[in-house]
Design an enzyme around this catalytic site. Structure first.
Site, PDB file in Angstrom:
ATOM      1  N   GLN A 100       1.001  -1.401   0.128  1.00 11.31           N
ATOM      2  CA  GLN A 100      -0.033  -0.028   0.117  1.00 11.31           C
ATOM      3  C   GLN A 100       0.863   1.291   0.128  1.00 11.31           C
ATOM      4  O   GLN A 100       1.850   1.412   1.049  1.00 11.31           O
ATOM      5  CB  GLN A 100      -1.019  -0.031   1.284  1.00 11.31           C
ATOM      6  CG  GLN A 100      -1.864   1.289   1.084  1.00 11.31           C
ATOM      7  CD  GLN A 100      -2.802   1.131   2.296  1.00 11.31           C
ATOM      8  OE1 GLN A 100      -2.318   1.642   3.304  1.00 11.31           O
ATOM      9  NE2 GLN A 100      -4.166   1.145   2.059  1.00 11.31           N
ATOM     10  N   TYR A 169      -6.403  10.754   4.073  1.00 11.28           N
ATOM     11  CA  TYR A 169      -5.051  10.799   4.000  1.00 11.28           C
ATOM     12  C   TYR A 169      -5.088  11.608   2.697  1.00 11.28           C
ATOM     13  O   TYR A 169      -5.984  11.999   1.998  1.00 11.28           O
ATOM     14  CB  TYR A 169      -4.290   9.513   3.857  1.00 11.28           C
ATOM     15  CG  TYR A 169      -4.163   8.909   5.151  1.00 11.28           C
ATOM     16  CD1 TYR A 169      -3.248   9.500   6.333  1.00 11.28           C
ATOM     17  CD2 TYR A 169      -4.789   7.807   5.742  1.00 11.28           C
ATOM     18  CE1 TYR A 169      -2.861   9.024   7.499  1.00 11.28           C
ATOM     19  CE2 TYR A 169      -4.775   7.344   6.932  1.00 11.28           C
ATOM     20  CZ  TYR A 169      -3.732   7.922   7.678  1.00 11.28           C
ATOM     21  OH  TYR A 169      -3.568   7.524   9.249  1.00 11.28           O
ATOM     22  N   ARG A 321      -8.660  -6.141  11.658  1.00 12.68           N
ATOM     23  CA  ARG A 321      -8.518  -6.359  12.998  1.00 12.68           C
ATOM     24  C   ARG A 321      -8.593  -7.717  13.563  1.00 12.68           C
ATOM     25  O   ARG A 321      -8.045  -8.290  14.485  1.00 12.68           O
ATOM     26  CB  ARG A 321      -9.533  -5.459  14.071  1.00 12.68           C
ATOM     27  CG  ARG A 321      -9.222  -3.920  14.077  1.00 12.68           C
ATOM     28  CD  ARG A 321     -10.056  -3.035  14.548  1.00 12.68           C
ATOM     29  NE  ARG A 321     -11.287  -2.830  13.759  1.00 12.68           N
ATOM     30  CZ  ARG A 321     -12.198  -2.251  13.903  1.00 12.68           C
ATOM     31  NH1 ARG A 321     -12.267  -1.885  14.960  1.00 12.68           N
ATOM     32  NH2 ARG A 321     -13.260  -2.253  12.919  1.00 12.68           N
ATOM     33  N   CYS A 346     -12.275  -3.685  19.678  1.00  9.73           N
ATOM     34  CA  CYS A 346     -12.302  -2.554  20.838  1.00  9.73           C
ATOM     35  C   CYS A 346     -11.049  -1.448  20.553  1.00  9.73           C
ATOM     36  O   CYS A 346     -10.939  -0.602  21.160  1.00  9.73           O
ATOM     37  CB  CYS A 346     -11.571  -3.294  22.143  1.00  9.73           C
ATOM     38  SG  CYS A 346      -9.975  -4.171  22.039  1.00  9.73           S
TER      39      CYS A 346
HETATM   40  C1  LIG Z   1      -4.190  -0.933  13.906  1.00  7.59           C
HETATM   41  C2  LIG Z   1      -4.686  -0.439  12.590  1.00  7.59           C
HETATM   42  C3  LIG Z   1      -4.045  -0.002  11.780  1.00  7.59           C
HETATM   43  C4  LIG Z   1      -4.568   0.241  10.216  1.00  7.59           C
HETATM   44  N1  LIG Z   1      -3.573   0.774   9.129  1.00  7.59           N
HETATM   45  C5  LIG Z   1      -4.241   0.928   8.114  1.00  7.59           C
HETATM   46  C6  LIG Z   1      -3.177   1.194   6.806  1.00  7.59           C
HETATM   47  O1  LIG Z   1      -1.947   1.282   7.221  1.00  7.59           O
HETATM   48  N2  LIG Z   1      -3.942   1.419   5.814  1.00  7.59           N
HETATM   49  C7  LIG Z   1      -5.289   1.371   5.544  1.00  7.59           C
HETATM   50  O2  LIG Z   1      -5.609   1.672   4.376  1.00  7.59           O
HETATM   51  N3  LIG Z   1      -6.058   1.036   6.803  1.00  7.59           N
HETATM   52  C8  LIG Z   1      -5.372   0.913   8.019  1.00  7.59           C
HETATM   53  N4  LIG Z   1      -6.350   0.468   8.975  1.00  7.59           N
HETATM   54  C9  LIG Z   1      -7.816   0.161   8.475  1.00  7.59           C
HETATM   55  C10 LIG Z   1      -8.125  -1.119   8.225  1.00  7.59           C
HETATM   56  O3  LIG Z   1      -7.589  -1.500   6.993  1.00  7.59           O
HETATM   57  C11 LIG Z   1      -9.659  -1.486   7.809  1.00  7.59           C
HETATM   58  O4  LIG Z   1     -10.095  -0.692   6.853  1.00  7.59           O
HETATM   59  C12 LIG Z   1     -10.511  -0.979   9.347  1.00  7.59           C
HETATM   60  O5  LIG Z   1      -9.879  -1.510  10.268  1.00  7.59           O
HETATM   61  C13 LIG Z   1     -11.962  -1.661   9.336  1.00  7.59           C
HETATM   62  O6  LIG Z   1     -11.747  -3.236   9.120  1.00  7.59           O
HETATM   63  P1  LIG Z   1     -11.823  -4.153  10.073  1.00  7.59           P
HETATM   64  O7  LIG Z   1     -13.208  -4.037  10.732  1.00  7.59           O
HETATM   65  O8  LIG Z   1     -11.837  -5.565   9.486  1.00  7.59           O
HETATM   66  O9  LIG Z   1     -10.993  -3.939  11.266  1.00  7.59           O
HETATM   67  C14 LIG Z   1      -5.803   0.272  10.012  1.00  7.59           C
HETATM   68  C15 LIG Z   1      -6.787  -0.144  11.063  1.00  7.59           C
HETATM   69  C16 LIG Z   1      -6.225  -0.758  12.339  1.00  7.59           C
HETATM   70  C17 LIG Z   1      -7.167  -1.278  13.467  1.00  7.59           C
END
Ligand SMILES: Cc1cc2nc3c(=O)[nH]c(=O)nc-3n(C[C@H](O)[C@H](O)[C@H](O)COP(=O)(O)O)c2cc1C
Length: 365
Positions: A100, A169, A321, A346
């Site tokens: 990415q 961003y 997550r 969380c």
């Molecule tokens: C600790 C953490 C770091 C993340 N870093 C990025 C990132 O570097 N680039 C990005 O596009 N999204 C990032 N996200 C967002 C996730 O890719 C995702 O879009 C979001 O957590 C929702 O998905 P989930 O419900 O499966 O966690 C991050 C999320 C978390 C929790």
């Protein structure tokens, strides 16, 4: 009928199933942004967990665009060699990995970059200060920096890149009328606001050809008044499709959105009805757009993932997550234990990451 463990292809990239590890900032890079052994081993663990496609955490394309501590960087050629081992480890397990590529814009960390941050327009952001409007030359340089970042990713062996245009961003700021008040050809109507991402896509394609996988992460909407809307997301996706994007990952929210609409929403998901943050946006996308849709956000159970794919609301299921808590989740599901993901959303995984200690699930430990 489409199934979760179908073999598919995005451009030339052969994938063993429809599961994607969404980009997740692990805070495990070396201080200069190079890949550490610890991070390469985390990617190996994910690949052993049978994820078809891993998307790295956001890697800054130039040093003005760094958002967080121990974030990956891809801003100079010397960094390429640090990624080779990580890519090879993932490939040996039969998974694919793309990088990415990102710039944080107004959300860059002045503590880390020691420079005033840059954005489409000048705006004050809590903890980031006031950013400065980019000049045309700085925009052209940014296109060049994204292009060079993609070239470096290819040299390191990555199977493709994902352009980060979500979550408020830089590129998401350009798309959003909330952040972008420019009066030149990079601001105003949606064609102008989308110009920067289209020029980046074109630059990468011109340099690396049609066979290299180029994906994008887009907001389904910003969830802020005066921000990027679902209708605009569909318009931009159509423009990207015509320009040759290989797949779109739909997410949503910015750091200024209410926390219930942030990209990583806090709160345990107790029922299947509460899963899938962007179901309506996915539906709209699928009515108009034919490039593959990777859907992320609040997907927690096997049955819901299967339903999304079977009903053609998504082509790929992307998780962040749940895989921090259970890197082997997909393997578990594949082997027949289809209990829902243990993640309780969380967001405590951000705590060690922000403290520079690297990501782990705090609840589990
Ligand atoms: C600790 C953490 C770091 C993340 N870093 C990025 C990132 O570097 N680039 C990005 O596009 N999204 C990032 N996200 C967002 C996730 O890719 C995702 O879009 C979001 O957590 C929702 O998905 P989930 O419900 O499966 O966690 C991050 C999320 C978390 C929790």
């Amino acid at each position: 009928m489409k199934k979760l463990f179908d073999k598919t292809k995005i451009n030339q990239m052969e994938l063993k199933n429809r599961f994607v590890r969404s980009a997740t900032w692990e805070g495990l890079a070396n201080p200069d942004g190079s890949c550490s052994v610890e991070l390469a081993n985390l990617m190996l663990e994910l690949a052993k967990g049978q994820i078809g496609l891993i998307i790295t955490s956001h890697a800054y394309v130039n040093q003005t665009g760094q958002a967080g501590i121990r974030q990956l960087g891809i801003y100079r050629a010397q960094l390429i060699s640090s990624y080779v081992e990580m890519v090879e480890k993932v490939h040996r397990e039969g998974s694919k990995i793309i990088m990415q590529i990102a710039h944080a814009g107004c959300r860059s960390s002045i503590n880390l970059t020691k420079k005033q941050s840059l954005g489409p327009s000048s705006i004050e952001i809590k903890d980031c200060g006031r950013c400065r409007e980019m000049t045309k030359d700085e925009i052209f340089q940014t296109i060049e920096d994204f292009k060079k970042a993609a070239v470096r990713a290819k040299k390191a062996g990555f199977d493709g890149v994902q352009i980060h245009a979500a979550h408020g961003y830089l590129l998401s700021q350009f798309l959003s009328p909330f952040f972008n008040k420019r009066k030149d050809k990079y601001g105003g109507n949606i064609e102008n606001r989308a110009r920067l991402i289209l020029e980046i896509l074109q630059a990468v394609r011109t340099e690396l050809g049609q066979q290299f996988a180029v994906l994008i992460k887009l907001n389904s909407e910003d969830f802020i008044e005066g921000g990027f809307t679902q209708g605009e997301m569909v318009q931009v996706s159509a423009m990207l499709e015509s320009a040759g994007i290989d797949a779109v990952e739909l997410s949503g929210g910015t750091s200024l959105s209410l926390s219930k609409f942030s990209s990583s929403r806090v709160g345990k998901i107790d029922s299947k009805e509460e899963e899938v943050y962007y179901r309506d946006a996915a539906k709209l996308f699928k009515e108009k757009i034919t490039v593959p849709l990777i859907l992320v956000g609040g997907i927690r159970s096997y049955e819901v993932a299967l339903e999304l794919v079977e009903k053609k609301l998504a082509d790929y299921i992307s998780l962040s997550r749940p895989l921090i808590r259970e890197p082997d989740l997909i393997k578990r599901w594949q082997e027949g234990d289809i209990k829902k993901a243990a993640c309780i959303s969380c967001n405590k995984c951000f705590v060690p990451t922000r403290a520079g200690k690297g990501i782990y699930c705090v609840v589990e430990n």
